[in-house]
Design an enzyme around this catalytic site. Structure first.
Site, mmCIF file in Angstrom:
data_model
loop_
_atom_site.group_PDB
_atom_site.id
_atom_site.type_symbol
_atom_site.label_atom_id
_atom_site.label_comp_id
_atom_site.label_asym_id
_atom_site.label_seq_id
_atom_site.Cartn_x
_atom_site.Cartn_y
_atom_site.Cartn_z
ATOM 1 N N GLU A 166 -36.952 -51.746 40.226
ATOM 2 C CA GLU A 166 -37.115 -52.211 38.844
ATOM 3 C C GLU A 166 -37.829 -51.195 37.940
ATOM 4 O O GLU A 166 -38.829 -51.513 37.300
ATOM 5 C CB GLU A 166 -37.840 -53.568 38.835
ATOM 6 C CG GLU A 166 -37.101 -54.583 39.699
ATOM 7 C CD GLU A 166 -37.722 -55.991 39.698
ATOM 8 O OE1 GLU A 166 -38.880 -56.132 39.256
ATOM 9 O OE2 GLU A 166 -37.045 -56.926 40.148
ATOM 10 N N HIS A 243 -29.689 -61.684 40.012
ATOM 11 C CA HIS A 243 -30.316 -63.004 39.833
ATOM 12 C C HIS A 243 -29.666 -63.630 38.600
ATOM 13 O O HIS A 243 -30.105 -63.415 37.468
ATOM 14 C CB HIS A 243 -31.825 -62.854 39.634
ATOM 15 C CG HIS A 243 -32.519 -62.298 40.838
ATOM 16 N ND1 HIS A 243 -32.616 -62.990 42.028
ATOM 17 C CD2 HIS A 243 -33.151 -61.115 41.049
ATOM 18 C CE1 HIS A 243 -33.269 -62.261 42.912
ATOM 19 N NE2 HIS A 243 -33.606 -61.114 42.340
HETATM 20 C C1 XIL Z 1 -39.833 -62.102 44.997
HETATM 21 C C2 XIL Z 1 -40.126 -62.892 46.259
HETATM 22 O O1 XIL Z 1 -38.967 -63.605 46.643
HETATM 23 C C3 XIL Z 1 -41.269 -63.842 46.031
HETATM 24 O O2 XIL Z 1 -41.641 -64.479 47.238
HETATM 25 C C4 XIL Z 1 -42.470 -63.084 45.479
HETATM 26 O O3 XIL Z 1 -43.498 -63.990 45.174
HETATM 27 C C5 XIL Z 1 -42.064 -62.316 44.235
HETATM 28 O O4 XIL Z 1 -40.988 -61.462 44.546
HETATM 29 N N1 XIL Z 1 -36.910 -58.875 42.422
HETATM 30 C C6 XIL Z 1 -37.245 -58.260 43.598
HETATM 31 C C7 XIL Z 1 -37.808 -59.087 44.700
HETATM 32 O O5 XIL Z 1 -36.965 -57.080 43.791
HETATM 33 O O6 XIL Z 1 -38.722 -58.361 45.476
HETATM 34 C C8 XIL Z 1 -38.466 -60.336 44.169
HETATM 35 O O7 XIL Z 1 -38.873 -61.127 45.279
HETATM 36 C C9 XIL Z 1 -37.523 -61.081 43.268
HETATM 37 C C10 XIL Z 1 -37.164 -60.240 42.085
#
Ligand code: XIL
Length: 488
Positions: A166, A243
């Site tokens: 990210e 997502h």
């Molecule tokens: C999320 C996890 O699923 C959660 O348990 C944690 O609290 C926060 O992170 N993008 C990513 C992931 O790259 O690492 C994230 O995972 C979700 C968004």
């Protein structure tokens, strides 16, 4: 043949041939088993036959949920640790490392013939405060040490690394995090080079969200990849987190993936989920099935798309309800690990078939996490007839088998036992949706409390994982409450 260990260095077309062999072996197992009417197979086998993987995220606590792990090992061939390889876990204070949680995920993956996407080495989030509190002159050394130590620890054990996670803001500018503040945009190339030096065989990715379609953010990622390639910086792939919000899979996703692969990098869907405003209606679930289909179709249409991973196994494991208030139901499995319409849609998109439009696929593992074994059948309730479909997914030393039992009689079955004989050399290591004893030879599966009643026409799917010594064939026949069932 061991297909899933080691790092694949082949481009996807070579992988396709390799995986097609694996699928043929699994299909051969089905034929050997002589079971007509087997209507489905696990996502991983279908995906492998198409030359891609199908993965899931798993957290350490997931590993003690047997209903969850039954689905994970039966359906998926790639694991991304949900949190266990992030900086706050692996280096909570400067120079103090903790790889135990991540190691447990890797062990699980290895024991189940799954590969691992390492996630992640550098990220502004889940970053311990000691890093952002360092004087800017010390951040580069801290970042390089962190990458070197972690990537060396997992050398040879991960298929890929999300080296920088990210990096972009939605407008396409780079995030002003501790790494940018210390090194400017050069931190990304530095991180990639450092990771490559530590584990030259791991595929190196940049991973981000809102870069699935063509927009300012994906344009920025595209330009970054182009400049990294031009400068000879090691980069192998771009992770599209994916997502999604229900009904909002970008129409430009395929074209976007194609423009990245044209630069000479792979792409992967790394964290797929599709959130629904709760409560989810059946129309929502149908739309979700369409969304998942679009994503899988897009990946299959792009030869450099190496795989799709869902973020978590089922709705109960998803991060969505905790982060997007009022939203949930974002995965292919409901809270009891029953497949949702999206699961059947993905099976279809991968070239498999489902037993009926709304019924679960016979390969789907199902279990109620709260279910406990019930006593022996309360009613003799001998089914006047029954049918059993079973699907075996085998690899060199193990197999999973999903067995769908249908009451084809006119009376209700109140409590059941299913009798069958395991082929020589097979030993059950875990079972779901039933209690099965003993672990080899002639065995009896007994219903759990939630699936003991089978009204006329009703079906339930149980399953198990077993080791084998060469004979992965399914049982030749099954009896339900003592009566032989037909195949189908
Ligand atoms: C999320 C996890 O699923 C959660 O348990 C944690 O609290 C926060 O992170 N993008 C990513 C992931 O790259 O690492 C994230 O995972 C979700 C968004």
């Amino acid at each position: 043949m061991s297909l899933r260990t080691g790092t694949l260095t082949h481009p996807r077309r070579a992988q396709r041939a390799l995986y097609a062999t694996a699928a043929a072996i699994a299909a051969g197992t089905l034929l050997l088993a002589g079971q007509a009417g087997a209507t489905g197979t696990g996502l991983k086998t279908l995906a492998e036959a198409k030359g891609i993987y199908f993965g899931t995220a798993l957290t350490q606590s997931n590993l003690s949920n047997s209903a969850l792990t039954a689905v994970a090992s039966g359906q998926f061939d790639m694991v991304t640790p949900g949190n266990e390889m992030k900086w706050d876990t692996t280096e909570p204070s400067n120079g103090t490392y903790n790889f135990s949680p991540g190691d447990q995920i890797v062990s699980y993956a290895q024991a189940n013939g799954m590969r691992v996407r390492g996630h992640n080495l550098v990220w502004h989030s889940q970053l311990p405060s000691w890093v952002s509190s360092l004087p800017t002159t010390q951040v580069q050394a801290a970042m390089e040490s962190h990458i070197t130590t972690e990537a060396t620890h997992y050398k040879g054990k991960v298929y890929s690394w999300d080296v920088v996670n990210e990096p972009f803001n939605d407008d396409g500018t780079l995030r002003q995090d501790a790494f940018y503040a210390a090194m400017g945009n050069g931190y990304i190339a530095d991180a990639l080079k450092t990771a490559h030096a530590a584990d030259p065989n791991a595929k190196l990715y940049l991973n981000d969200y809102n870069i699935e379609g063509q927009n300012a953010k994906s344009d920025a990622m595209y330009n970054l990849v182009k400049s990294l390639k031009a400068a000879g910086v090691p980069i192998d792939g771009i992770g599209l987190e994916s997502h999604f919000v229900l009904g909002q899979v970008p129409s430009t996703m395929k074209a976007n993936m194609q423009r990245f692969t044209a630069l000479g990098v792979n792409v992967a869907v790394t964290e797929l989920d599709d959130r629904i405003q709760l409560p989810a209606s059946s129309a929502n679930l149908a739309q979700q099935a369409t969304d998942f289909t679009t994503v899988v179709d897009d990946c299959l249409a792009v030869s450099g798309c190496v795989g799709v991973s869902q973020w978590g196994v089922g709705d109960a494991d998803s991060w969505i309800p905790g982060f997007f208030s009022g939203y949930g139901a974002a995965t292919m499995y409901d809270a009891n690990y029953q497949p949702k319409p999206a699961y059947n849609a993905v099976v279809t998109a991968l070239g498999g078939s489902t037993s009926s439009p709304s019924a679960s696929v016979s390969a789907s593992a199902s279990a109620s996490p709260s279910a406990s074994p019930s006593p022996s059948p309360s009613v003799t309730g001998v089914a006047s007839s029954c049918k059993v479909a079973d699907v075996v997914n085998a690899w060199n030393t193990g197999l999973t088998e999903n067995i769908t039992i249908t009451n084809t009689g006119s009376g209700t079955v109140n409590g059941w036992t299913l009798g069958f004989t395991l082929s020589a050399g097979q030993t059950i290591t875990s079972a779901w949706s039933a209690t099965i004893t003993p672990t080899s030879g002639q065995v009896t599966a007994t219903n759990l409390s939630y699936n003991g009643t089978l009204t006329p026409g009703a079906a339930t799917t149980i399953g198990f994982q077993a080791n084998h010594t060469g004979d992965a064939a399914a049982p030749a026949s099954f009896t339900l409450n003592g009566k032989t069932c037909s195949a189908g």
